[in-house]
Each structure stands twice: as C-alpha cells, then as structure tokens.
Scaffold this motif. Structure first.
Motif, PDB file in Angstrom:
ATOM      1  N   LYS A 114       0.849  -1.188   0.000  1.00  0.00           N
ATOM      2  CA  LYS A 114       0.000   0.000   0.000  1.00  0.00           C
ATOM      3  C   LYS A 114       0.882   1.235   0.000  1.00  0.00           C
ATOM      4  CE  LYS A 114      -2.245   1.478   3.515  1.00  0.00           C
ATOM      5  NZ  LYS A 114      -3.075   1.699   4.720  1.00  0.00           N
ATOM      6  N   LEU A 115       0.293   2.359  -0.334  1.00  0.00           N
ATOM      7  CA  LEU A 115       1.005   3.631  -0.304  1.00  0.00           C
ATOM      8  C   LEU A 115       0.618   4.382   0.961  1.00  0.00           C
ATOM      9  CD1 LEU A 115       0.746   4.949  -3.986  1.00  0.00           C
ATOM     10  CD2 LEU A 115       2.412   3.392  -2.972  1.00  0.00           C
ATOM     11  N   VAL A 116       1.616   4.915   1.657  1.00  0.00           N
ATOM     12  CA  VAL A 116       1.369   5.685   2.884  1.00  0.00           C
ATOM     13  C   VAL A 116       2.215   6.949   2.852  1.00  0.00           C
ATOM     14  CG1 VAL A 116       0.653   3.807   4.419  1.00  0.00           C
ATOM     15  CG2 VAL A 116       3.082   4.222   4.057  1.00  0.00           C
ATOM     16  N   SER A 117       1.620   8.070   3.215  1.00  0.00           N
ATOM     17  CA  SER A 117       2.391   9.311   3.233  1.00  0.00           C
ATOM     18  C   SER A 117       2.917   9.582   4.636  1.00  0.00           C
ATOM     19  CB  SER A 117       1.534  10.484   2.753  1.00  0.00           C
ATOM     20  OG  SER A 117       0.491  10.741   3.656  1.00  0.00           O
ATOM     21  N   ILE A 118       4.059  10.229   4.707  1.00  0.00           N
ATOM     22  CA  ILE A 118       4.681  10.556   5.994  1.00  0.00           C
ATOM     23  C   ILE A 118       4.081  11.872   6.494  1.00  0.00           C
ATOM     24  CG2 ILE A 118       6.851  11.060   7.183  1.00  0.00           C
ATOM     25  CD1 ILE A 118       8.275   9.446   4.960  1.00  0.00           C
ATOM     26  N   GLU A 119       3.366  11.812   7.611  1.00  0.00           N
ATOM     27  CA  GLU A 119       2.749  13.030   8.163  1.00  0.00           C
ATOM     28  C   GLU A 119       3.734  13.810   9.025  1.00  0.00           C
ATOM     29  OE1 GLU A 119      -1.093  12.334   9.934  1.00  0.00           O
ATOM     30  OE2 GLU A 119      -1.968  12.503   7.929  1.00  0.00           O
ATOM     31  N   ASN A 120       4.521  13.089   9.808  1.00  0.00           N
ATOM     32  CA  ASN A 120       5.592  13.737  10.579  1.00  0.00           C
ATOM     33  C   ASN A 120       6.578  12.681  11.049  1.00  0.00           C
ATOM     34  OD1 ASN A 120       4.516  12.775  13.254  1.00  0.00           O
ATOM     35  ND2 ASN A 120       2.834  14.136  12.683  1.00  0.00           N
ATOM     36  N   LYS A 121       7.664  13.155  11.650  1.00  0.00           N
ATOM     37  CA  LYS A 121       8.731  12.241  12.087  1.00  0.00           C
ATOM     38  C   LYS A 121       9.162  12.612  13.497  1.00  0.00           C
ATOM     39  CE  LYS A 121      11.632  13.449   8.860  1.00  0.00           C
ATOM     40  NZ  LYS A 121      12.832  13.428   7.999  1.00  0.00           N
ATOM     41  N   THR A 122       9.605  11.611  14.240  1.00  0.00           N
ATOM     42  CA  THR A 122      10.147  11.871  15.574  1.00  0.00           C
ATOM     43  C   THR A 122      11.408  11.054  15.780  1.00  0.00           C
ATOM     44  OG1 THR A 122       8.401  10.323  16.309  1.00  0.00           O
ATOM     45  CG2 THR A 122       8.152  12.596  16.948  1.00  0.00           C
ATOM     46  N   THR A 123      12.373  11.641  16.472  1.00  0.00           N
ATOM     47  CA  THR A 123      13.599  10.920  16.816  1.00  0.00           C
ATOM     48  C   THR A 123      13.363  10.218  18.142  1.00  0.00           C
ATOM     49  OG1 THR A 123      14.937  12.590  15.699  1.00  0.00           O
ATOM     50  CG2 THR A 123      16.064  11.134  17.237  1.00  0.00           C
ATOM     51  N   ILE A 124      13.688   8.939  18.180  1.00  0.00           N
ATOM     52  CA  ILE A 124      13.461   8.160  19.401  1.00  0.00           C
ATOM     53  C   ILE A 124      14.795   7.644  19.942  1.00  0.00           C
ATOM     54  CG2 ILE A 124      11.112   7.511  18.746  1.00  0.00           C
ATOM     55  CD1 ILE A 124      12.180   4.826  17.828  1.00  0.00           C
ATOM     56  N   LYS A 125      14.698   6.925  21.049  1.00  0.00           N
ATOM     57  CA  LYS A 125      15.897   6.417  21.728  1.00  0.00           C
ATOM     58  C   LYS A 125      16.810   5.655  20.766  1.00  0.00           C
ATOM     59  CE  LYS A 125      15.303   4.932  25.930  1.00  0.00           C
ATOM     60  NZ  LYS A 125      14.980   4.071  27.110  1.00  0.00           N
ATOM     61  N   GLY A 126      18.090   5.875  20.907  1.00  0.00           N
ATOM     62  CA  GLY A 126      19.067   5.182  20.065  1.00  0.00           C
ATOM     63  C   GLY A 126      19.325   5.888  18.758  1.00  0.00           C
ATOM     64  N   GLY A 127      18.767   7.091  18.620  1.00  0.00           N
ATOM     65  CA  GLY A 127      18.994   7.854  17.388  1.00  0.00           C
ATOM     66  C   GLY A 127      18.176   7.380  16.202  1.00  0.00           C
ATOM     67  N   LYS A 128      17.244   6.462  16.440  1.00  0.00           N
ATOM     68  CA  LYS A 128      16.394   5.979  15.345  1.00  0.00           C
ATOM     69  C   LYS A 128      15.280   6.990  15.077  1.00  0.00           C
ATOM     70  CE  LYS A 128      17.229   1.100  16.402  1.00  0.00           C
ATOM     71  NZ  LYS A 128      16.614  -0.202  16.768  1.00  0.00           N
ATOM     72  N   THR A 129      14.647   6.836  13.917  1.00  0.00           N
ATOM     73  CA  THR A 129      13.565   7.747  13.526  1.00  0.00           C
ATOM     74  C   THR A 129      12.256   6.980  13.422  1.00  0.00           C
ATOM     75  OG1 THR A 129      15.091   9.152  12.278  1.00  0.00           O
ATOM     76  CG2 THR A 129      12.757   9.347  11.759  1.00  0.00           C
ATOM     77  N   GLN A 130      11.207   7.565  13.982  1.00  0.00           N
ATOM     78  CA  GLN A 130       9.873   6.990  13.841  1.00  0.00           C
ATOM     79  C   GLN A 130       9.099   7.803  12.816  1.00  0.00           C
ATOM     80  OE1 GLN A 130       7.333   5.551  17.249  1.00  0.00           O
ATOM     81  NE2 GLN A 130       6.087   7.308  16.656  1.00  0.00           N
ATOM     82  N   LEU A 131       8.650   7.123  11.763  1.00  0.00           N
ATOM     83  CA  LEU A 131       7.835   7.774  10.740  1.00  0.00           C
ATOM     84  C   LEU A 131       6.370   7.590  11.107  1.00  0.00           C
ATOM     85  CD1 LEU A 131       9.686   6.466   7.540  1.00  0.00           C
ATOM     86  CD2 LEU A 131      10.088   8.607   8.779  1.00  0.00           C
ATOM     87  N   ASN A 132       5.645   8.689  11.239  1.00  0.00           N
ATOM     88  CA  ASN A 132       4.224   8.635  11.562  1.00  0.00           C
ATOM     89  C   ASN A 132       3.444   8.794  10.259  1.00  0.00           C
ATOM     90  OD1 ASN A 132       4.959   8.606  14.373  1.00  0.00           O
ATOM     91  ND2 ASN A 132       5.334  10.797  14.180  1.00  0.00           N
ATOM     92  N   LEU A 133       2.671   7.773   9.910  1.00  0.00           N
ATOM     93  CA  LEU A 133       2.063   7.695   8.584  1.00  0.00           C
ATOM     94  C   LEU A 133       0.576   8.062   8.584  1.00  0.00           C
ATOM     95  CD1 LEU A 133       3.835   4.349   7.656  1.00  0.00           C
ATOM     96  CD2 LEU A 133       4.629   6.695   7.248  1.00  0.00           C
ATOM     97  N   HIS A 134       0.049   8.354   7.408  1.00  0.00           N
ATOM     98  CA  HIS A 134      -1.315   8.894   7.308  1.00  0.00           C
ATOM     99  C   HIS A 134      -2.389   7.908   7.754  1.00  0.00           C
ATOM    100  CE1 HIS A 134      -2.049   6.593   3.532  1.00  0.00           C
ATOM    101  NE2 HIS A 134      -3.309   6.804   3.824  1.00  0.00           N
ATOM    102  N   ASP A 135      -2.070   6.622   7.760  1.00  0.00           N
ATOM    103  CA  ASP A 135      -3.086   5.630   8.144  1.00  0.00           C
ATOM    104  C   ASP A 135      -2.980   5.223   9.608  1.00  0.00           C
ATOM    105  OD1 ASP A 135      -0.757   4.172   8.057  1.00  0.00           O
ATOM    106  OD2 ASP A 135      -1.591   2.499   6.908  1.00  0.00           O
TER     107      ASP A 135
END
Length: 242
Positions: free
Chosen positions: A123-144
């Motif tokens: 499926k296609l999902v758009s990135i609504e926003n992003k957050t940096t989490i523990k360990g320097g990883k990135t969490q992508l928050n998607l439209h669904d």
C-alpha cells in the motif's frame, strides 16, 4: 434506539459526503469504530461488503463473513464490522479472488478500485511527521495511523512509502518534489492526477500550496491535498485505467 444511534449508528442524511450510499433509502447506517481514519475519511467494513460489493445481503451475513476471517485489510483479517477502511487501504477477499484499493473519485467519494492480486501485497502511505526516538532511530508517523521505525532517515514529510503489508517493510518511496505525479485528495480537484510543477512554502500561518500541471492546464491546490503516486507513471492503478 436513540442510545444505539448515538454510539453505533448514524442517520443516513448525516453521513459524510465521502460515503457512496443512498441517503434516502433507509434511516440509519453503521458508524465506524474508533480507529486510524477519521469518520469522513473512512468506510465501515459492513458498508463495503453489503452496500458496495454486494457480497452480503445484510449486516448479519457481513458479520458471518468477517468472523470467518474471509476479509483482509492491508493483509490482516478484520472481524469488526465497523472497522474503518480508509484512503489507500487494501481490501482482499481471497476466496472470491477479489482485491481493491480505496481511493477518492472525482466527486470526492471514497470508492473501491479493483486491483490485481499482486498489487494487494503493498500500500502507499504518506509521511505526516517524524520523531527521533531512543538510540537515534527515527519513527515515521504515517497517514493511516501506523508508525514505522527506521535506522537511517532518508525521507521528508509528505514523501510516500511503498509499504509491504502486513509485514510493514518499506520496499520503495516516492519523493514529494517537483516532477512527481500526484493524486489530489481534497478540494475541487479531488481525484485528478497531475505533475507537481511548483511547491510554495509559506512562512506564515497560511497553508503551503502546490502548482499541479495536467493535460487540461495547471491549478493551485493545498499541499495537504497532494499525495504523490509516482514519477513517470503511477505505481498503482487508478480510476479510468484500463
């Protein structure tokens, strides 16, 4: 019934304009459960089975089909008849060899576009926003409503990911940039496809806008209505495709 209407049912004449139903045939329709999509951006599964696909004659039959695990949304069996199915969600009914992707038509209504089985695996999902989490990883928050954690962040807000479902692996991405093809998801140009000609970033409280070029000419729309679907051609089938 008044209690019931407020919680699980909705008067048809109050149903969102995005719902492809006849509002004068009956008084009530089913309200979606709380979930990843807003009421006006989703359809309850029972409506999909009974009113749109006609694979069930009534809610009781729809519930039996769902309880049997015969309907998958994004690769996962859903048994709640009020489960909200939203924009770009993939509905699969393997026993009938039927697969659909939910997209808007030119009137802004959510419709099921039939797809091939191979296309139901992503499926296609758009990135609504992003957050940096523990360990320097990135969490992508998607439209669904889902979140994907990644090690290296190569993406920007409004980029679109090709997400394998139900595994949630990213197989590819489409950049929100000049030259990309976009599907318009809101406003008077809903359902139209065009190429991004210009992206206008405003530094005020006003919304960002995008200039879209089509065969009929160019138009300006809000950036939040622009969902990229490819570069040279769309990566999914859309309404009107052969």
């Amino acid at each position: 019934m008044a209690n019931m209407g407020s919680r699980k049912h909705l008067k048809r004449f109050k149903a969102p304009k995005t719902w492809p139903i006849h509002k004068k045939e009956e008084k009530w329709t089913t309200k979606t459960s709380a979930g990843p999509h807003a009421l006006d951006k989703s359809l309850p599964l029972v409506m999909v089975l009974r009113d749109i696909l006609n694979v069930a004659e009534n809610a009781r039959e729809a519930k039996i089909i769902l309880n049997n695990g015969d309907v998958l949304v994004d690769g996962t069996a859903r048994k709640d008849h009020r489960f909200p199915v939203g924009f770009m969600d993939v509905i699969s009914i393997p026993k009938l060899n039927k697969y659909y992707r939910l997209i808007p038509d030119y009137k802004g209504r959510l419709v099921l576009n039939e797809i091939e089985e191979k296309d139901a695996s992503f499926k296609l999902v758009s990135i609504e926003n992003k957050t940096t989490i523990k360990g320097g990883k990135t969490q992508l928050n998607l439209h669904d409503g889902r979140n994907v954690i990644i090690e290296e962040d190569d993406y920007k807000t409004s980029d679109v990911l090709l997400l394998n479902v139900p595994e949630q692996n990213i197989s590819d991405s489409i950049k929100f940039e000049v030259g990309s093809l976009a599907l318009i998801t809101g406003g008077k140009h809903t359902g139209e496809i065009g190429k991004i000609e210009e992206i206008n970033i405003t530094k005020s409280s006003k919304s960002n806008t995008v200039l879209i070029a089509t065969e009929e000419g160019s138009f300006l729309t809000l950036a939040k209505y622009v969902f990229v679907v490819g570069t040279d051609k769309p990566v999914i089938s859309l309404l009107g495709d052969d």
